[in-house]
Design a protein around this motif. Structure first.
Motif: not given
Length: 284
Positions: A258-284
């Protein structure tokens, strides 16, 4: 808040320890989400000590994360051992309803970015369970950033007796920064990448906050919430080191998000991983 005993991790760095400045965007920070394995569970009952997941199957992703910063590279979690990729049908432990699979080796993914393990300046793990530190031995030449209690537990007599050490044994004599106390650890000294204490799953379990210029803050939460149901229902795995610490860490990490207004990634949860850019594209 951090009075614990056993399981895994350690390090020595050029950045500074202690409370970092308010996390802010650092130009050029990129986060790469790398697929480092998959685990299929026939029964996820051990992932919740209230019995609510007994008999419920689950499929989880095992990620690795490379954070590229103008001052260097940090690998956060190293996934399942890439040796599993050489097994035609992955790994199926006898008598256990679980299947481990690695389709692409971590070294091959790093190679797509022109990197070898020896090129990665810093390595850190949310904790040292084999699905998070399975390739740790490849990074013995990196500086290891690790919670002091996780490090002490990692090479304890109990860990040796349980057979936990081989997948990270090469780190025992690596250049190491021990993260002492409860204060966040500022990896690059500018508040953009910080390691935060979240014990309970293991004695020195940690989470990573990454601030990018375009996409904002991202919080990588290790095994704090290993299933899709874990966060909402505050489920605690039966094998966690300390239940009370786990629940307290959940509160602290929610506050950090909340304090950092961060997007939470539950590392083992497939939908959280899939929502990030597909490698080798980065999140920037």
């Amino acid at each position: 808040m951090k009075t614990l005993h056993l399981w895994s991790a350690c390090l020595l760095l050029t950045a500074c320890a202690g409370a970092p400045p308010t996390p802010r965007a650092a130009p050029g920070v990129k986060l790469y989400a790398i697929h480092c394995g998959r685990v299929e569970l026939g029964d996820s009952g051990f992932m919740a000590d209230d019995g609510s997941m007994k008999g419920v199957p689950a499929e989880t992703v095992v990620p690795c994360y490379l954070i590229r910063h103008p001052k260097g590279d940090l690998l956060w979690d190293s996934g399942l051992s890439e040796s599993i990729a050489d097994l035609p049908d992955g790994m199926r432990p006898q008598g256990q309803p679980v299947h481990f699979e690695v389709k692409k080796k971590l070294t091959a993914s790093l190679g797509e970015l022109g990197l070898a393990p020896a090129d990665v300046e810093f390595v850190s793990f949310s904790h040292l369970h084999f699905d998070h530190a399975g390739n740790a031995n490849l990074f013995a030449g990196s500086t290891w950033l690790v919670d002091a209690e996780e490090r002490d537990a990692a090479f304890s007599e109990q860990a040796v007796q349980r057979g936990e050490v081989p997948h990270y044994s090469a780190l025992e004599h690596a250049k190491t920064v021990r993260i002492e106390g409860d204060a966040p650890y500022d990896v690059f000294g500018d508040g953009a990448v910080t390691i935060h204490q979240a014990p309970g799953h293991t004695p020195g379990h940690t989470v990573l906050l990454v601030k990018t210029a375009k996409s904002g803050a991202v919080l990588l939460t290790g095994d704090l919430w290993p299933l899709p149901q874990s966060r909402e229902r505050q489920l605690v795995p039966v094998y966690n080191f300390n239940r009370e610490q786990t629940l307290e860490s959940m509160k602290r990490v929610e506050a950090l998000a909340r304090d950092s207004n961060a997007r939470v990634i539950r590392e083992h949860v497939p939908e959280d991983f899939a929502a990030l850019p597909a490698f080798p594209a980065p999140l920037e």
